[in-house]
Design an enzyme around this catalytic site. Sequence first.
Site, PDB file in Angstrom:
ATOM      1  N   GLU A  56      39.188  22.545   5.703  1.00 48.80           N
ATOM      2  CA  GLU A  56      40.330  22.508   4.779  1.00 48.80           C
ATOM      3  C   GLU A  56      40.644  23.917   4.266  1.00 48.80           C
ATOM      4  O   GLU A  56      41.810  24.307   4.156  1.00 48.80           O
ATOM      5  CB  GLU A  56      40.028  21.614   3.573  1.00 48.80           C
ATOM      6  CG  GLU A  56      39.687  20.175   3.905  1.00 48.80           C
ATOM      7  CD  GLU A  56      38.188  19.944   4.088  1.00 48.80           C
ATOM      8  OE1 GLU A  56      37.532  20.765   4.758  1.00 48.80           O
ATOM      9  OE2 GLU A  56      37.681  18.936   3.580  1.00 48.80           O
ATOM     10  N   GLU A 291      15.293  17.736  30.098  1.00 51.46           N
ATOM     11  CA  GLU A 291      15.654  18.123  31.475  1.00 51.46           C
ATOM     12  C   GLU A 291      14.561  17.842  32.502  1.00 51.46           C
ATOM     13  O   GLU A 291      14.582  18.398  33.580  1.00 51.46           O
ATOM     14  CB  GLU A 291      16.046  19.613  31.519  1.00 51.46           C
ATOM     15  CG  GLU A 291      17.443  19.883  30.991  1.00 51.46           C
ATOM     16  CD  GLU A 291      18.041  21.191  31.527  1.00 51.46           C
ATOM     17  OE1 GLU A 291      17.466  21.815  32.430  1.00 51.46           O
ATOM     18  OE2 GLU A 291      19.099  21.580  31.007  1.00 51.46           O
ATOM     19  N   SER A 299       9.974   7.940  30.303  1.00 55.64           N
ATOM     20  CA  SER A 299       9.355   7.482  29.057  1.00 55.64           C
ATOM     21  C   SER A 299      10.384   7.432  27.921  1.00 55.64           C
ATOM     22  O   SER A 299      10.324   6.558  27.065  1.00 55.64           O
ATOM     23  CB  SER A 299       8.146   8.343  28.685  1.00 55.64           C
ATOM     24  OG  SER A 299       8.545   9.656  28.408  1.00 55.64           O
TER      25      SER A 299
HETATM   26 ZN   LIG Z   1      34.434  20.984   2.068  1.00 56.88          ZN
END
Ligand SMILES: [Zn+2]
Length: 358
Positions: A56, A291, A299
């Site tokens: 913002e 990787e 697993s």
């Molecule tokens: Zn903020």
Amino acid sequence: MNRKEEDEKYMRRCIQLARNGAMGAAPNPMVGAVIVCDGKIIGEGYHRRCGQAHAEVNAIRSVRNPELLTRSTIYVSLEPCSHYGKTPPCADLIIEKQIPRVVVGCIDPFARVSGRGIQKLRDAGVDVTVGVLEDDCLSLNRRFITFHSEKRPYIVLKWAQSADGFIDKVREGGHPVVLSSPETQMLAHKHRAECKAILVGRRTALLDNPSLTVRSWHGDNPLRLVIDRSLTLPPGLHLFDGSTPTVIFTEMDSASQHPGVEHVRLDFTQDILPQIMRYLHERNIQSLLVEGGCRLLQSFIDAKLWDEVHVERVSLRLEDGVPAPTMPPNVCFQVEKRFGSDYLHFYRNVHQAGDKKL
Ligand SMILES: [Zn+2]
């Protein structure tokens, strides 16, 4: 175009802008903001890097004629903050600049008091619309949301496999079979840059001697993680070159002798994956790329510890070798991308918030 369509149009632009923060915003969420006056975009911004200005603020700063703000609408993909963090609250700034309307994609589910930013704006007489493209705005920050709701990083599993389903030849040394093409390798490095940590097992570290750094793309290196129960990996491996920090998960109680290499002790008589997840959560690491090798990947799949799987399927046949991991039968296959004669398959686990529409 009616108001709803218009709101969605500008919210889509917010999401697009937010994605520019993919490399730098973490551990903060990615956020984008757009300011519209008389049907024209007069300001745009996104959250670039943790500790720096929020979306913002950047959008408001980008407006050339600040007088227009008093009759503008600000669109923001995530609820404006209401508390003093590293920067002053954005809700206060919007009120101070007298922007009369705010359109919010989704509320911040993990803000100290969720919904307070919106309340603050409404109390000041600002017209606030909430929930425009809400699912997309939540999905944008699924890493952030998964980290906070599951108390573990967002997990991406990645491997390349031959046309006949092998990830490598069976070998005790020598070079790995290269299954990636230059294009898919570039994409793999982009994914590395988007993750905060990267994990491999001991055999992969030893046989492939990977660097696990970002080279074919721009971005920071992830924290390198390797499992080496008895600390038997040779010191000359790329992982221990000190070029970027590395953590070794081990049962040994000893400090590392290599600069940039840290030992983290785990209890190997227990399942180590939950222990690794706890460690990464405590270190505030929101995303993890795994990787290899095959056993480690499997697993993670078996423990249902995954959010995305990227499988590179190449046309080459190996005839024999190490079988690729197997996916559970009911997973959501998401998308296929083609790179020359190779295909990349993306799977997404649909267990978490923000993935309702994916
Ligand atoms: Zn903020």
